[in-house]
Design an enzyme around this catalytic site. Structure first.
Site, PDB file in Angstrom:
ATOM      1  N   CYS A  39       0.838  -1.194   0.000  1.00 52.93           N
ATOM      2  CA  CYS A  39       0.000   0.000   0.000  1.00 52.93           C
ATOM      3  C   CYS A  39       0.877   1.250   0.000  1.00 52.93           C
ATOM      4  CB  CYS A  39      -0.898  -0.023   1.239  1.00 52.93           C
ATOM      5  SG  CYS A  39      -2.138   1.296   1.284  1.00 52.93           S
ATOM      6  N   ASP A  41       0.401   3.689   1.854  1.00 57.64           N
ATOM      7  CA  ASP A  41       0.349   4.216   3.218  1.00 57.64           C
ATOM      8  C   ASP A  41       1.751   4.584   3.712  1.00 57.64           C
ATOM      9  OD1 ASP A  41       0.229   4.138   6.238  1.00 57.64           O
ATOM     10  OD2 ASP A  41      -1.878   3.713   5.808  1.00 57.64           O
ATOM     11  N   ARG A  43       3.004   4.604   6.477  1.00 47.37           N
ATOM     12  CA  ARG A  43       3.523   3.799   7.587  1.00 47.37           C
ATOM     13  C   ARG A  43       4.086   2.459   7.133  1.00 47.37           C
ATOM     14  NH1 ARG A  43      -2.118   3.952  10.617  1.00 47.37           N
ATOM     15  NH2 ARG A  43      -2.672   3.562   8.425  1.00 47.37           N
ATOM     16  N   HIS A  98      -2.019  -4.392   5.124  1.00 48.05           N
ATOM     17  CA  HIS A  98      -1.595  -3.922   6.444  1.00 48.05           C
ATOM     18  C   HIS A  98      -2.791  -3.509   7.284  1.00 48.05           C
ATOM     19  CE1 HIS A  98      -2.245   0.479   5.854  1.00 48.05           C
ATOM     20  NE2 HIS A  98      -2.086   0.161   4.580  1.00 48.05           N
ATOM     21  N   CYS A 101      -5.787  -0.059   7.250  1.00 52.43           N
ATOM     22  CA  CYS A 101      -5.671   0.407   5.855  1.00 52.43           C
ATOM     23  C   CYS A 101      -6.850   1.313   5.521  1.00 52.43           C
ATOM     24  CB  CYS A 101      -5.639  -0.791   4.907  1.00 52.43           C
ATOM     25  SG  CYS A 101      -5.520  -0.336   3.160  1.00 52.43           S
TER      26      CYS A 101
END
Length: 219
Positions: A39, A41, A43, A98, A101
């Site tokens: 992703c 993302d 993080r 993850h 999400c």
């Protein structure tokens, strides 16, 4: 932006000299063994999670770690998958979802995305995962989202198998697929078993069977 620029200068001053020989070797070629699909993302950092050096991973990142099924209109993800498999000859592909999400939360909770039509259209590639997840009982919103994350990884593994380069490499025993889920709070990674049904802790099952393995290796 100043923090980013300062980071670049620190890289040039401190990190690059420590790996100068590696970067010299990488200057004219690459030979990654794994395509890592994660992703976007902020993080989730594939190289940090896997403790890999530059040149080890070929990475695709997008909202929801999605791989559209093969179709007549080839997009950037499809082209990158094809290049990784047919051009670079990667031997493994990891699809990594993850916790928490945002993309899967939007799908699982039917969040209105009228103000983000491009995002809404992109997440249609997770429709199969949503249909399966909605067929399960969930004890809470978090459980529903966690289920969606798991089903999405399974669905995207199914999607990637429709790509001719991937199907051919698997058939020839040259490529293995893996489904992972990364928990941000604990650092734990769960891996999908060979039956494609259960996720098991990678720490407890480091030899966990891949989600899809070359026929030549099948028991």
């Amino acid at each position: 932006m100043k923090d980013i620029i300062d980071g670049v200068l620190k890289f040039q001053r401190d990190a690059y000299p420590q790996r100068s020989e590696l970067f010299q070797r990488l200057a004219t070629h690459q030979n990654p063994s794994t395509l890592f699909i994660a992703c976007s993302d902020s993080r989730v950092v594939p190289e940090l999670l896997t403790q890999r050096e530059p040149g080890d991973l070929f990475v695709i990142r997008n909202a929801g770690n999605i791989v559209p099924a093969h179709g007549s209109q080839a997009g950037g993800v499809s082209a990158t998958v094809e290049y990784a498999v047919a051009g670079l000859g990667v031997t493994d592909i990891v699809v990594c979802g993850h916790s928490d999400c945002g993309a899967m939360t939007a799908v699982a909770t039917c969040k209105c995305l009228d103000h983000m039509p491009a995002v809404a259209g992109w997440l249609r590639h997770a429709d199969a995962a949503r249909a399966v997840n909605e067929g399960h009982a969930h004890s809470s919103v978090r459980d529903r989202v966690d289920g969606m994350v798991r089903e999405n990884v399974i669905a995207q593994l199914a999607n990637i198998k429709t790509h001719p380069s991937v199907a051919r490499a698997i058939e020839q025993g040259k490529l293995t697929l893996h489904g992972w889920i990364y928990d941000i709070a604990t650092g734990r990674i769960d891996a999908l078993d060979s039956a494609g049904k259960r996720f098991q802790p990678l720490a407890d099952h480091s030899q966990v069977a891949p989600a899809s393995r070359p026929l030549a290796q099948a028991a």
